[in-house]
Write a protein that holds these residues in place. Structure first.
Motif, PDB file in Angstrom:
ATOM      1  N   ALA B  28     -25.895 -50.247 -41.395  1.00  0.00           N
ATOM      2  CA  ALA B  28     -24.760 -49.782 -40.618  1.00  0.00           C
ATOM      3  C   ALA B  28     -24.008 -51.135 -39.733  1.00  0.00           C
ATOM      4  O   ALA B  28     -22.879 -50.634 -39.373  1.00  0.00           O
ATOM      5  N   LYS B  29     -25.003 -51.204 -38.739  1.00  0.00           N
ATOM      6  CA  LYS B  29     -24.487 -52.308 -37.636  1.00  0.00           C
ATOM      7  C   LYS B  29     -23.922 -53.325 -38.252  1.00  0.00           C
ATOM      8  O   LYS B  29     -23.527 -54.071 -37.624  1.00  0.00           O
ATOM      9  N   GLU B  30     -25.314 -53.609 -39.355  1.00  0.00           N
ATOM     10  CA  GLU B  30     -24.227 -54.887 -39.915  1.00  0.00           C
ATOM     11  C   GLU B  30     -22.603 -55.208 -40.075  1.00  0.00           C
ATOM     12  O   GLU B  30     -21.944 -55.942 -40.573  1.00  0.00           O
ATOM     13  N   ARG B  31     -22.386 -53.607 -40.646  1.00  0.00           N
ATOM     14  CA  ARG B  31     -21.369 -53.449 -40.994  1.00  0.00           C
ATOM     15  C   ARG B  31     -20.471 -53.317 -40.094  1.00  0.00           C
ATOM     16  O   ARG B  31     -19.426 -52.403 -40.037  1.00  0.00           O
ATOM     17  N   GLY B  32     -20.460 -52.696 -39.256  1.00  0.00           N
ATOM     18  CA  GLY B  32     -19.886 -52.221 -37.967  1.00  0.00           C
ATOM     19  C   GLY B  32     -19.937 -51.038 -38.207  1.00  0.00           C
ATOM     20  O   GLY B  32     -18.895 -50.313 -37.281  1.00  0.00           O
ATOM     21  N   VAL B  33     -20.677 -49.968 -38.519  1.00  0.00           N
ATOM     22  CA  VAL B  33     -20.247 -48.560 -38.312  1.00  0.00           C
ATOM     23  C   VAL B  33     -21.127 -47.633 -37.566  1.00  0.00           C
ATOM     24  O   VAL B  33     -22.449 -48.397 -37.532  1.00  0.00           O
ATOM     25  N   LYS B  34     -20.724 -46.827 -36.800  1.00  0.00           N
ATOM     26  CA  LYS B  34     -21.517 -45.978 -36.097  1.00  0.00           C
ATOM     27  C   LYS B  34     -22.125 -44.973 -37.233  1.00  0.00           C
ATOM     28  O   LYS B  34     -21.096 -44.512 -38.214  1.00  0.00           O
ATOM     29  N   VAL B  35     -23.175 -44.404 -36.614  1.00  0.00           N
ATOM     30  CA  VAL B  35     -23.627 -43.769 -37.447  1.00  0.00           C
ATOM     31  C   VAL B  35     -24.123 -42.114 -36.555  1.00  0.00           C
ATOM     32  O   VAL B  35     -24.438 -41.826 -35.550  1.00  0.00           O
ATOM     33  N   ILE B  36     -23.370 -41.006 -37.411  1.00  0.00           N
ATOM     34  CA  ILE B  36     -23.572 -39.439 -36.659  1.00  0.00           C
ATOM     35  C   ILE B  36     -24.939 -38.905 -37.449  1.00  0.00           C
ATOM     36  O   ILE B  36     -25.154 -38.840 -38.310  1.00  0.00           O
ATOM     37  N   TRP B  37     -26.025 -38.906 -37.157  1.00  0.00           N
ATOM     38  CA  TRP B  37     -27.247 -37.983 -37.464  1.00  0.00           C
ATOM     39  C   TRP B  37     -26.786 -36.758 -36.860  1.00  0.00           C
ATOM     40  O   TRP B  37     -26.509 -36.249 -36.162  1.00  0.00           O
ATOM     41  N   GLY B 185     -27.264 -39.175 -52.209  1.00  0.00           N
ATOM     42  CA  GLY B 185     -28.421 -39.675 -52.250  1.00  0.00           C
ATOM     43  C   GLY B 185     -28.718 -41.532 -51.323  1.00  0.00           C
ATOM     44  O   GLY B 185     -27.578 -42.215 -51.729  1.00  0.00           O
ATOM     45  N   ASP B 186     -30.317 -41.827 -51.288  1.00  0.00           N
ATOM     46  CA  ASP B 186     -29.834 -42.901 -50.347  1.00  0.00           C
ATOM     47  C   ASP B 186     -29.689 -44.149 -51.753  1.00  0.00           C
ATOM     48  O   ASP B 186     -28.964 -45.198 -50.979  1.00  0.00           O
ATOM     49  N   ASP B 187     -28.802 -44.234 -52.766  1.00  0.00           N
ATOM     50  CA  ASP B 187     -28.885 -45.023 -52.873  1.00  0.00           C
ATOM     51  C   ASP B 187     -27.203 -45.598 -53.303  1.00  0.00           C
ATOM     52  O   ASP B 187     -26.898 -46.104 -53.987  1.00  0.00           O
ATOM     53  N   ARG B 188     -26.553 -44.090 -52.944  1.00  0.00           N
ATOM     54  CA  ARG B 188     -25.516 -44.382 -52.230  1.00  0.00           C
ATOM     55  C   ARG B 188     -24.960 -44.469 -51.126  1.00  0.00           C
ATOM     56  O   ARG B 188     -23.929 -44.144 -50.274  1.00  0.00           O
ATOM     57  N   LEU B 189     -25.802 -45.326 -49.605  1.00  0.00           N
ATOM     58  CA  LEU B 189     -25.659 -45.702 -48.813  1.00  0.00           C
ATOM     59  C   LEU B 189     -24.642 -46.811 -48.359  1.00  0.00           C
ATOM     60  O   LEU B 189     -23.753 -46.687 -47.957  1.00  0.00           O
ATOM     61  N   GLU B 190     -25.031 -47.878 -48.946  1.00  0.00           N
ATOM     62  CA  GLU B 190     -23.888 -49.004 -48.925  1.00  0.00           C
ATOM     63  C   GLU B 190     -22.688 -48.357 -49.596  1.00  0.00           C
ATOM     64  O   GLU B 190     -21.137 -48.804 -49.373  1.00  0.00           O
ATOM     65  N   LEU B 191     -22.047 -47.862 -50.737  1.00  0.00           N
ATOM     66  CA  LEU B 191     -21.057 -47.477 -50.674  1.00  0.00           C
ATOM     67  C   LEU B 191     -20.832 -46.678 -49.703  1.00  0.00           C
ATOM     68  O   LEU B 191     -18.932 -47.074 -49.707  1.00  0.00           O
ATOM     69  N   ALA B 192     -20.929 -45.560 -49.583  1.00  0.00           N
ATOM     70  CA  ALA B 192     -20.898 -44.588 -48.246  1.00  0.00           C
ATOM     71  C   ALA B 192     -20.152 -45.489 -47.160  1.00  0.00           C
ATOM     72  O   ALA B 192     -19.230 -45.458 -46.653  1.00  0.00           O
ATOM     73  N   LEU B 193     -20.989 -46.270 -46.548  1.00  0.00           N
ATOM     74  CA  LEU B 193     -20.535 -47.515 -45.830  1.00  0.00           C
ATOM     75  C   LEU B 193     -19.433 -48.181 -46.198  1.00  0.00           C
ATOM     76  O   LEU B 193     -18.268 -48.236 -45.160  1.00  0.00           O
ATOM     77  N   GLU B 194     -19.594 -49.205 -47.057  1.00  0.00           N
ATOM     78  CA  GLU B 194     -18.173 -49.876 -47.541  1.00  0.00           C
ATOM     79  C   GLU B 194     -16.821 -48.482 -47.730  1.00  0.00           C
ATOM     80  O   GLU B 194     -15.739 -49.159 -46.883  1.00  0.00           O
ATOM     81  N   THR B 195     -17.084 -47.304 -47.828  1.00  0.00           N
ATOM     82  CA  THR B 195     -15.448 -46.243 -47.553  1.00  0.00           C
ATOM     83  C   THR B 195     -15.616 -45.430 -46.459  1.00  0.00           C
ATOM     84  O   THR B 195     -14.101 -46.126 -45.280  1.00  0.00           O
TER      85      THR B 195
END
Lengths: 198, 198
Positions: B28-37, B185-195
């Motif tokens: 998330a940091k790489e992409r400048g995205v803030k994560v709400i847990w 799914g964990d394998d959709r994390l990158e796609l979610a970040l891109e979105t």
């Protein structure tokens, strides 16, 4: 040196199997992997596991998400996808025909056309006329193929494939085998191919 | 311009949520995205859907494959994974504590440690002593935290989170939301970040 080989187990009712069917030719070729197409009936496995068909009906929110995710993956790969009015469809007839076609060298192209009938053209793949039309377009004689597809021997062959899938602990589709290693899901296709290459 | 945000809905019993918990900070940091847990109780949703807990027990072959696939994904990411003797574990206690921690700025680190207790150190995360030890190691006062975690208000807060997850049609974990778009799914994390980045 023998060519690396991947077994692609598929079911015509499955939209994720459709994505793999359209993709697998090119991505396997790029990596020099030979693909063995293995149609079977996933419903037969659900019956052996005493699961409802499809099990996803137990969780309607998951079923709804599946179409969303599948549409995203289709878009990412540039593959047309239309949610069919009838889902899931019986794949008994096209799977029997595919077994004949795979023995004669036209099974892969036939399988892709069946998937397109189901997931692009919203056709009933359990309909003899739909399957016959596909066969005719491919230059096959529909009645001759149908006669061979519905012999007791060929019906038994499809049941044997489904039993083999069960024995290999296949529980969903698409499933890929690289040697003894099992991979489930269109999104594991690349990893399965890498494993096949070794 | 507001920072892109991703909501990460997780459950401490889930090995795929563990993979995401360990990965999400960096990717998330790489992409400048803030994560709400967003911890919640997936079992609560299964109950609302009248599914067995976990639903995967209906299909033992799928459950067996899950660990194989999860181990492969863990290896690919360089994340240690040990299949716990107890699975799935109740996440009620750590989820209540995580809610407190997330309000106070130590919830993310706590959550990762709980996952490591479950999926690396084979500990019982429903055990007060295990959770207390994690809190002590983090410089928290376990008894003070436990007292706040088990107030009626905090218990209610966790139930409200679970209800919100249900209302958002979350059916599994990890689930990510980029705005109104759901990714499972964990394998959709990158796609979610891109979105989320858009």
């Amino acid at each position: 040196m023998t060519q690396p080989t991947l077994h692609y187990w598929y079911e015509f009712a499955s939209p994720y199997s459709y994505l793999s069917a359209v993709r697998i030719g090119d991505v396997a070729k790029e990596r020099g992997v030979k693909v063995i197409w293995r149609p079977f009936l996933l419903g037969g496995i659900y019956k052996m596991l005493e699961l409802p068909i499809p099990p996803m009906q137990l969780n309607p929110m998951k079923a709804e998400y599946m179409w969303l995710d599948c549409a995203r993956q289709a878009k990412r790969h540039g593959i047309p996808l239309h949610k069919p009015d009838h889902f899931p469809q019986s794949a008994v007839l096209p799977a029997r025909v595919a077994l004949i076609g795979l023995k004669e060298g036209w099974g892969e192209a036939f399988s892709i056309r069946v998937y397109q009938a189901n997931f692009v053209h919203n056709q009933l793949i359990s309909d003899v006329d739909v399957i016959s039309q596909i066969l005719a377009e491919m230059g096959q004689k529909p009645e001759h193929v149908m006669a061979r597809a519905t012999t007791p021997e060929n019906k038994q062959a499809l049941m044997a494939e489904t039993q083999e899938a069960f024995d290999k602990k296949i529980f969903g589709v698409p499933t890929f085998f690289a040697g003894d290693e099992i991979f489930w899901g269109d999104d594991r296709l690349e990893l399965a191919l890498e494993t096949a290459v070794g």
